[in-house]
Design a protein around this motif. Structure first.
Motif, mmCIF file in Angstrom:
data_model
loop_
_atom_site.group_PDB
_atom_site.id
_atom_site.type_symbol
_atom_site.label_atom_id
_atom_site.label_comp_id
_atom_site.label_asym_id
_atom_site.label_seq_id
_atom_site.Cartn_x
_atom_site.Cartn_y
_atom_site.Cartn_z
ATOM 1 N N SER A 47 45.541 17.049 49.405
ATOM 2 C CA SER A 47 43.702 16.939 49.464
ATOM 3 C C SER A 47 42.834 17.257 51.024
ATOM 4 O O SER A 47 43.828 16.872 52.424
ATOM 5 N N GLY A 48 42.225 18.325 50.584
ATOM 6 C CA GLY A 48 40.937 18.537 52.172
ATOM 7 C C GLY A 48 41.414 19.827 52.265
ATOM 8 O O GLY A 48 41.099 20.014 54.062
ATOM 9 N N VAL A 49 42.911 20.606 51.627
ATOM 10 C CA VAL A 49 43.416 21.383 52.296
ATOM 11 C C VAL A 49 42.676 22.985 52.093
ATOM 12 O O VAL A 49 42.390 23.595 52.186
ATOM 13 N N GLY A 50 42.308 22.739 50.736
ATOM 14 C CA GLY A 50 40.264 23.875 50.744
ATOM 15 C C GLY A 50 40.487 24.717 49.286
ATOM 16 O O GLY A 50 40.473 25.203 49.005
ATOM 17 N N LYS A 51 41.572 23.275 47.732
ATOM 18 C CA LYS A 51 41.670 23.752 46.380
ATOM 19 C C LYS A 51 40.191 24.727 46.262
ATOM 20 O O LYS A 51 39.920 25.040 45.115
ATOM 21 N N SER A 52 39.326 23.203 46.340
ATOM 22 C CA SER A 52 37.253 23.113 45.761
ATOM 23 C C SER A 52 37.570 24.535 46.523
ATOM 24 O O SER A 52 35.744 25.016 45.420
ATOM 25 N N THR A 53 37.020 24.432 47.816
ATOM 26 C CA THR A 53 36.567 25.733 48.667
ATOM 27 C C THR A 53 37.395 26.853 48.000
ATOM 28 O O THR A 53 35.991 27.935 47.376
ATOM 29 N N ALA A 85 24.369 34.775 39.781
ATOM 30 C CA ALA A 85 24.094 33.729 39.139
ATOM 31 C C ALA A 85 24.182 34.410 37.479
ATOM 32 O O ALA A 85 24.677 33.777 36.808
ATOM 33 N N HIS A 86 23.745 35.148 37.427
ATOM 34 C CA HIS A 86 23.820 35.721 36.063
ATOM 35 C C HIS A 86 25.227 35.911 35.594
ATOM 36 O O HIS A 86 24.989 35.733 34.690
ATOM 37 N N PHE A 87 25.548 36.670 36.316
ATOM 38 C CA PHE A 87 27.012 37.347 35.757
ATOM 39 C C PHE A 87 27.430 35.129 36.029
ATOM 40 O O PHE A 87 28.895 35.189 35.045
ATOM 41 N N ARG A 88 27.493 34.495 36.789
ATOM 42 C CA ARG A 88 28.503 33.020 36.555
ATOM 43 C C ARG A 88 27.833 32.386 34.768
ATOM 44 O O ARG A 88 28.877 32.094 34.169
ATOM 45 N N ASN A 89 27.212 32.654 34.809
ATOM 46 C CA ASN A 89 26.450 32.191 33.311
ATOM 47 C C ASN A 89 27.120 32.978 32.589
ATOM 48 O O ASN A 89 27.352 31.740 31.322
ATOM 49 N N GLN A 90 27.047 33.942 32.455
ATOM 50 C CA GLN A 90 27.354 35.095 31.162
ATOM 51 C C GLN A 90 29.101 34.689 31.700
ATOM 52 O O GLN A 90 29.785 34.984 30.677
ATOM 53 N N LYS A 91 30.173 34.430 32.195
ATOM 54 C CA LYS A 91 31.315 35.304 32.490
ATOM 55 C C LYS A 91 32.621 33.492 32.791
ATOM 56 O O LYS A 91 33.118 33.397 32.564
ATOM 57 N N ILE A 92 31.538 33.541 33.430
ATOM 58 C CA ILE A 92 32.772 32.044 34.036
ATOM 59 C C ILE A 92 31.950 30.755 33.602
ATOM 60 O O ILE A 92 31.161 30.216 33.448
ATOM 61 N N GLY A 93 32.984 29.651 33.297
ATOM 62 C CA GLY A 93 32.443 28.276 32.388
ATOM 63 C C GLY A 93 33.459 27.296 33.690
ATOM 64 O O GLY A 93 34.721 27.554 33.855
ATOM 65 N N PHE A 94 32.579 26.131 34.081
ATOM 66 C CA PHE A 94 33.050 25.534 35.196
ATOM 67 C C PHE A 94 33.214 24.319 34.083
ATOM 68 O O PHE A 94 32.666 23.555 33.761
ATOM 69 N N VAL A 95 34.873 23.626 35.161
ATOM 70 C CA VAL A 95 35.055 22.115 34.506
ATOM 71 C C VAL A 95 35.273 20.937 35.906
ATOM 72 O O VAL A 95 35.682 21.981 36.614
ATOM 73 N N PHE A 96 34.527 20.087 36.216
ATOM 74 C CA PHE A 96 35.248 19.578 37.147
ATOM 75 C C PHE A 96 35.164 18.518 37.156
ATOM 76 O O PHE A 96 35.065 18.124 35.989
ATOM 77 N N GLN A 97 35.613 17.799 38.621
ATOM 78 C CA GLN A 97 36.748 16.980 38.257
ATOM 79 C C GLN A 97 35.473 15.075 37.588
ATOM 80 O O GLN A 97 35.846 14.167 37.058
ATOM 81 N N ILE A 170 37.888 30.535 32.418
ATOM 82 C CA ILE A 170 37.384 28.492 32.835
ATOM 83 C C ILE A 170 37.908 28.356 34.173
ATOM 84 O O ILE A 170 39.446 28.243 34.639
ATOM 85 N N LEU A 171 37.278 28.002 35.178
ATOM 86 C CA LEU A 171 37.427 27.314 36.391
ATOM 87 C C LEU A 171 37.474 25.684 36.339
ATOM 88 O O LEU A 171 36.383 24.907 36.291
ATOM 89 N N ALA A 172 38.575 24.814 35.981
ATOM 90 C CA ALA A 172 38.428 24.370 36.100
ATOM 91 C C ALA A 172 39.078 23.043 37.301
ATOM 92 O O ALA A 172 40.144 23.353 38.425
ATOM 93 N N ASP A 173 38.267 21.903 38.451
ATOM 94 C CA ASP A 173 38.336 21.162 39.375
ATOM 95 C C ASP A 173 39.089 19.964 39.146
ATOM 96 O O ASP A 173 38.227 19.183 39.035
ATOM 97 N N GLU A 174 40.564 19.366 38.836
ATOM 98 C CA GLU A 174 40.847 18.826 39.063
ATOM 99 C C GLU A 174 40.281 18.005 37.349
ATOM 100 O O GLU A 174 39.622 16.683 37.952
ATOM 101 N N PRO A 175 40.623 18.135 36.383
ATOM 102 C CA PRO A 175 39.576 17.898 35.294
ATOM 103 C C PRO A 175 39.700 16.833 34.869
ATOM 104 O O PRO A 175 38.366 15.679 34.113
ATOM 105 N N THR A 176 41.420 16.114 35.478
ATOM 106 C CA THR A 176 41.538 15.152 34.834
ATOM 107 C C THR A 176 41.435 13.744 35.489
ATOM 108 O O THR A 176 42.075 12.417 35.858
ATOM 109 N N GLY A 177 41.409 14.147 37.072
ATOM 110 C CA GLY A 177 41.385 13.400 38.429
ATOM 111 C C GLY A 177 40.762 12.510 38.366
ATOM 112 O O GLY A 177 40.726 11.726 38.718
ATOM 113 N N ASN A 178 39.941 12.122 37.576
ATOM 114 C CA ASN A 178 38.962 10.704 37.538
ATOM 115 C C ASN A 178 39.425 9.408 35.420
ATOM 116 O O ASN A 178 39.080 8.923 35.363
ATOM 117 N N LEU A 179 40.599 10.360 35.009
ATOM 118 C CA LEU A 179 40.966 9.888 33.783
ATOM 119 C C LEU A 179 41.767 9.200 33.951
ATOM 120 O O LEU A 179 42.785 9.227 34.441
#
Ligand SMILES: Nc1ncnc2c1ncn2[C@@H]1O[C@H](COP(=O)(O)OP(=O)(O)O)[C@@H](O)[C@H]1O
Ligand SMILES: [Mg+2]
Length: 229
Positions: A47-53, A85-97, A170-179
């Protein structure tokens, strides 16, 4: 499932420094990594090492102090913010904790948002959102708001939203961390299915050893650098 040996993302010598008061926090100290088309890449570390960054840089939500990210060979940070922002909207999917769903909107409306930002035809977008939600088992929950859904269902809506514009990754940041464990396992199974059946490329930050073991490849972040995989 690596479909072909083609590179989707290449990060070169990424540095990220945060200024906290008078202090300089060297979080990423020259990260190099590659993501191949169709792979499921895990990122682990304390935790805090910079994964989300790191994930934010790969997803262009943040800019590095030094270094580059290439996407299909294109130097992303050469783009101005608006184009990015346009690129992101078209090419990348995000899932957060924490799913970051809008509480006033239904599952269907939340899923639709990326398509509306893209100015896609509303009717077509709606059809696709219904299809996506049905596919991930939420066909009976289309009109429920996040507050009326369980944690696992909320996170599945977040996955549907991430898929809405058919992103290349798809970039997922601890997608199951809160479950809880069982619900987390189900959400992870869903991601695995999307990888195996649809060939979607994933980068997943996780704390779970169990999840990490099921990835194609795992990188460990230690003291601002990547430990050999
Ligand atoms: N915007 C910011 N400003 C200042 N410090 C930050 C910022 N974002 C992250 N940090 C710090 O950078 C370090 C790495 O954070 P983060 O990438 O969130 O770690 P992880 O996801 O591995 O837990 C932490 O010490 C965090 O406090
Ligand atoms: Mg984090």
């Amino acid at each position: 499932m690596i479909k072909e040996e083609s590179l989707l993302i290449q990060a070169v010598d990424l540095h990220r420094i945060f200024f906290v008061g008078q202090q300089k926090l060297y979080v990423l100290k020259g990260i190099n990594l590659e993501v191949k088309v169709g792979e499921m890449l895990g990122i682990v570390g304390a935790s805090g090492v910079g994964k989300s960054t790191l994930l934010h840089l790969m997803g262009t939500l943040d800019r590095p102090n030094q270094g580059k990210v290439f996407f299909n060979g294109f130097d992303l940070f050469s783009l101005a913010d608006e184009k990015l922002a346009h690129f992101r909207n078209q090419k990348i999917g995000f899932v957060f904790q924490f799913h970051h769903l809008l509480p006033e909107f239904s599952a269907l409306e939340n899923t639709l948002i990326p398509a509306l930002i893209k100015r896609e035809d509303k009717r077509k977008a709606r059809e696709r959102a219904v299809e996506l939600l049905t596919e991930i088992g939420l066909g009976q929950r289309l009109h429920n708001k996040p507050g009326e859904l369980s944690g696992g269902e909320q996170q599945r809506v977040a996955v549907a939203r991430a898929l809405m514009n058919d992103p290349e990754i798809i970039l997922a940041d601890e997608p199951t961390g809160n479950l809880d464990r069982q619900t987390g396992e189900a959400v992870f199974q869903l991601l695995c299915r999307l990888n195996k059946e649809k060939g979607k490329t994933f980068v997943i930050v996780t704390h779970s050893q169990e999840m990490a073991l099921k990835m194609d490849r795992v990188l460990k972040l230690v003291d601002g650098s990547i430990l050999a995989d």
